[in-house]
Design a protein around this motif. Structure first.
Motif, PDB file in Angstrom:
ATOM      1  N   SER A  28       0.828  -1.209   0.000  1.00  0.00           N
ATOM      2  CA  SER A  28       0.000   0.000   0.000  1.00  0.00           C
ATOM      3  C   SER A  28       0.865   1.261   0.000  1.00  0.00           C
ATOM      4  O   SER A  28       1.905   1.328   0.655  1.00  0.00           O
ATOM      5  N   ASN A  29       0.404   2.297  -0.731  1.00  0.00           N
ATOM      6  CA  ASN A  29       1.094   3.593  -0.786  1.00  0.00           C
ATOM      7  C   ASN A  29       0.385   4.662   0.039  1.00  0.00           C
ATOM      8  O   ASN A  29       0.859   5.798   0.110  1.00  0.00           O
ATOM      9  N   LEU A  30      -0.749   4.316   0.645  1.00  0.00           N
ATOM     10  CA  LEU A  30      -1.619   5.313   1.249  1.00  0.00           C
ATOM     11  C   LEU A  30      -0.996   6.006   2.450  1.00  0.00           C
ATOM     12  O   LEU A  30      -0.612   5.369   3.429  1.00  0.00           O
ATOM     13  N   THR A  31      -0.920   7.344   2.386  1.00  0.00           N
ATOM     14  CA  THR A  31      -0.394   8.138   3.506  1.00  0.00           C
ATOM     15  C   THR A  31      -1.418   9.131   4.048  1.00  0.00           C
ATOM     16  O   THR A  31      -1.301   9.583   5.182  1.00  0.00           O
ATOM     17  N   VAL A  32      -2.432   9.486   3.239  1.00  0.00           N
ATOM     18  CA  VAL A  32      -3.463  10.429   3.676  1.00  0.00           C
ATOM     19  C   VAL A  32      -4.833   9.797   3.459  1.00  0.00           C
ATOM     20  O   VAL A  32      -5.166   9.390   2.345  1.00  0.00           O
ATOM     21  N   LEU A  33      -5.635   9.724   4.540  1.00  0.00           N
ATOM     22  CA  LEU A  33      -6.971   9.138   4.454  1.00  0.00           C
ATOM     23  C   LEU A  33      -7.970  10.091   5.111  1.00  0.00           C
ATOM     24  O   LEU A  33      -7.890  10.368   6.305  1.00  0.00           O
ATOM     25  N   ASP A  34      -8.903  10.595   4.313  1.00  0.00           N
ATOM     26  CA  ASP A  34      -9.922  11.524   4.809  1.00  0.00           C
ATOM     27  C   ASP A  34     -11.288  10.833   4.790  1.00  0.00           C
ATOM     28  O   ASP A  34     -11.872  10.602   3.732  1.00  0.00           O
ATOM     29  N   LEU A  35     -11.776  10.499   5.978  1.00  0.00           N
ATOM     30  CA  LEU A  35     -13.080   9.845   6.134  1.00  0.00           C
ATOM     31  C   LEU A  35     -14.078  10.752   6.853  1.00  0.00           C
ATOM     32  O   LEU A  35     -15.072  10.275   7.416  1.00  0.00           O
ATOM     33  N   LYS A  84      -8.089  11.729   8.890  1.00  0.00           N
ATOM     34  CA  LYS A  84      -9.132  12.705   9.203  1.00  0.00           C
ATOM     35  C   LYS A  84     -10.451  11.992   9.474  1.00  0.00           C
ATOM     36  O   LYS A  84     -10.972  11.292   8.592  1.00  0.00           O
ATOM     37  N   LEU A  85     -10.961  12.192  10.695  1.00  0.00           N
ATOM     38  CA  LEU A  85     -12.189  11.538  11.126  1.00  0.00           C
ATOM     39  C   LEU A  85     -13.164  12.558  11.723  1.00  0.00           C
ATOM     40  O   LEU A  85     -13.932  12.241  12.639  1.00  0.00           O
ATOM     41  N   ALA A  86     -13.142  13.773  11.213  1.00  0.00           N
ATOM     42  CA  ALA A  86     -14.023  14.820  11.743  1.00  0.00           C
ATOM     43  C   ALA A  86     -15.487  14.445  11.520  1.00  0.00           C
ATOM     44  O   ALA A  86     -15.867  13.979  10.441  1.00  0.00           O
ATOM     45  N   GLY A  87     -16.304  14.637  12.558  1.00  0.00           N
ATOM     46  CA  GLY A  87     -17.739  14.417  12.424  1.00  0.00           C
ATOM     47  C   GLY A  87     -18.125  12.996  12.090  1.00  0.00           C
ATOM     48  O   GLY A  87     -19.021  12.770  11.274  1.00  0.00           O
ATOM     49  N   CYS A  88     -17.475  12.010  12.717  1.00  0.00           N
ATOM     50  CA  CYS A  88     -17.760  10.597  12.434  1.00  0.00           C
ATOM     51  C   CYS A  88     -18.482   9.901  13.589  1.00  0.00           C
ATOM     52  O   CYS A  88     -18.527   8.674  13.644  1.00  0.00           O
ATOM     53  N   SER A 124       3.726   5.775  11.705  1.00  0.00           N
ATOM     54  CA  SER A 124       4.130   6.954  10.926  1.00  0.00           C
ATOM     55  C   SER A 124       3.116   8.084  11.043  1.00  0.00           C
ATOM     56  O   SER A 124       3.299   9.141  10.441  1.00  0.00           O
ATOM     57  N   LEU A 125       2.043   7.874  11.822  1.00  0.00           N
ATOM     58  CA  LEU A 125       0.973   8.866  11.911  1.00  0.00           C
ATOM     59  C   LEU A 125       1.459  10.163  12.543  1.00  0.00           C
ATOM     60  O   LEU A 125       2.042  10.170  13.625  1.00  0.00           O
ATOM     61  N   LYS A 126       1.213  11.283  11.841  1.00  0.00           N
ATOM     62  CA  LYS A 126       1.629  12.611  12.316  1.00  0.00           C
ATOM     63  C   LYS A 126       0.435  13.505  12.654  1.00  0.00           C
ATOM     64  O   LYS A 126       0.516  14.332  13.555  1.00  0.00           O
ATOM     65  N   HIS A 127      -0.666  13.349  11.912  1.00  0.00           N
ATOM     66  CA  HIS A 127      -1.798  14.258  12.078  1.00  0.00           C
ATOM     67  C   HIS A 127      -3.094  13.456  12.206  1.00  0.00           C
ATOM     68  O   HIS A 127      -3.391  12.611  11.359  1.00  0.00           O
ATOM     69  N   LEU A 128      -3.856  13.754  13.261  1.00  0.00           N
ATOM     70  CA  LEU A 128      -5.117  13.071  13.522  1.00  0.00           C
ATOM     71  C   LEU A 128      -6.199  14.115  13.781  1.00  0.00           C
ATOM     72  O   LEU A 128      -6.088  14.929  14.698  1.00  0.00           O
TER      73      LEU A 128
END
Length: 393
Positions: free
Chosen positions: A299-306, A334-338, A359-363
């Motif tokens: 997997s190459n995924l580094t940014v996930l906005d849900l 990103k899990l805003a409003g979930c 490797s997570l930097k921003h939540l």
């Protein structure tokens, strides 16, 4: 391409040795197949000898096989050998299997050493397809692509000094293509398996299933909600082999639907950024993302906005399972409003704490309800100097 590479290696060695190179090439193919069966990438001199490979003669094929010197290694004093790339080993293994069947009438997939001259080419390819399809780890996928490619007359013409041209293969490539399409239609559970079968169809110059998807993409009608598993696989294949930039996957470009997301996981896996906000997703999407993307080493995924999907605690806890995995490369989640509460936030904090190489930097958990315990757990992770986590909203 690999056939031409092999012929180039052979042409170069003819100037360096008076010995016939055909036997050496075929013995290297036997060695490659032996390694593929035993999941082995490294070989000893005894391995070469057991496959009929003369080490001195094999040395001139440095473009295929290379020696690894280990004089300074405490455990391994002897020299080891490996193919210069795993795909070279898989190609040579396919050449050995094809040669054994065409020239000797043997099916080396079976344990029996007896000749199987009554086996048709069509049955031979079906057995090969089944073997690759049934392997859970995909160890035979590239091998199968090479093997079906060798069924084409154009490749057999190039290898005429090594392989006898046989009437056995006259219609076999067409029959193999039909059998592969049958397997694609029957498989509803593993898109990665289907994807490899599409690459096999590509080797056989059969694009009938792919053309159907291309027509959909070029028209206004995009009935993604009614797609079958084989159509999803075809869509993934078309996108993965196109010139389209797949670094950013935005589900809204196709259709805001959980079914569409689950059908396009192979594309999500190669993207660096996946945008899924406001797409009416649920816990089921989290299950798919965790099992098919976050835990996969490829997997190459580094940014996930849900953001702004009703994932609830159950969905976020499933994502936390993905964050625990050492293969997870996510840097931004990103899990805003979930609709995440204390329970889900604590699970995320525990997952980040559990994975020492996270490797997570921003939540982003804004517009959720972490409660006091959830806030304390997350703040503790942010303040931990051993963690890369920089910001928690």
């Amino acid at each position: 391409m690999y056939t031409h590479f092999l012929l180039l290696q052979r042409r170069q060695t003819k100037h360096n040795t008076d010995q016939s190179t055909s036997e050496t090439i075929l013995s290297l193919g036997k060695l490659a197949f032996k390694g593929l069966k035993e999941k082995n990438l490294l070989f000893t001199e005894e391995d070469l000898t057991s496959c009929g490979t003369d080490v001195t003669k094999a040395a001139v094929f440095s473009g295929l096989l290379t020696r690894i010197k280990r004089e300074n290694h405490e455990l391994y004093k002897q020299n080891m050998f490996c193919f210069v790339h795993q795909s070279i080993q898989e190609f040579m293994a396919a050449l050995h299997v094809f040669h054994s069947f065409t020239n000797k009438g043997e099916n080396v997939f079976t344990e029996s050493t007896s000749a199987t001259s009554d086996l048709t080419a069509s049955e031979f390819y079906k057995k090969a397809v089944d073997k690759a399809f049934e392997d859970e780890h995909g160890d035979w996928d590239m091998f199968l692509r090479f093997l079906v490619g060798l069924s084409l007359e154009s490749n057999q013409d190039l290898l005429q000094d090594l392989i006898d041209k046989s009437e056995k293969h006259k219609d076999a490539s067409k029959e193999a293509a039909e059998y592969i399409k049958k397997k694609i239609r029957e498989n509803n559970s593993d898109p990665d398996k289907n994807l490899n079968l599409f690459f096999c169809l590509n080797e056989l110059n059969d694009d009938s299933l792919v053309q159907e998807i291309k027509n959909y993409l070029n028209s206004e009608e995009k009935p993604f909600e009614t797609f079958s598993a084989s159509q999803w696989s075809a869509l993934n294949f078309v996108l993965l082999t196109s010139d389209e930039n797949l670094e950013v996957f935005d589900l809204k470009k196709y259709l805001k639907s959980e079914k569409v997301l689950l059908g396009m996981m192979p594309v999500v896996k190669v993207s660096k950024s996946t945008l899924l906000s406001w797409c009416e997703l649920s816990e089921e999407s989290c299950n798919g993302l965790t099992s098919s993307v976050l835990t996969k080493p490829s997997s190459n995924l580094t940014v996930l906005d849900l953001s702004h999907n009703d994932l609830m605690d159950a969905g976020v806890m499933r994502l936390a399972d993905g964050l625990k995995n050492v293969n997870c490369k996510l840097e931004t989640l990103k899990l805003a409003g979930c609709q995440v509460t204390e329970r889900g936030c604590i699970s995320l904090a525990e997952a980040i704490e559990f994975n020492r190489v996270s490797s997570l930097k921003h939540l982003d958990l804004s517009y959720n309800h972490p409660g006091d315990k959830g806030m304390r757990a997350l703040n503790a992770i942010v303040e931990d100097p051993n963690k890369k986590l920089e910001t928690v909203k």
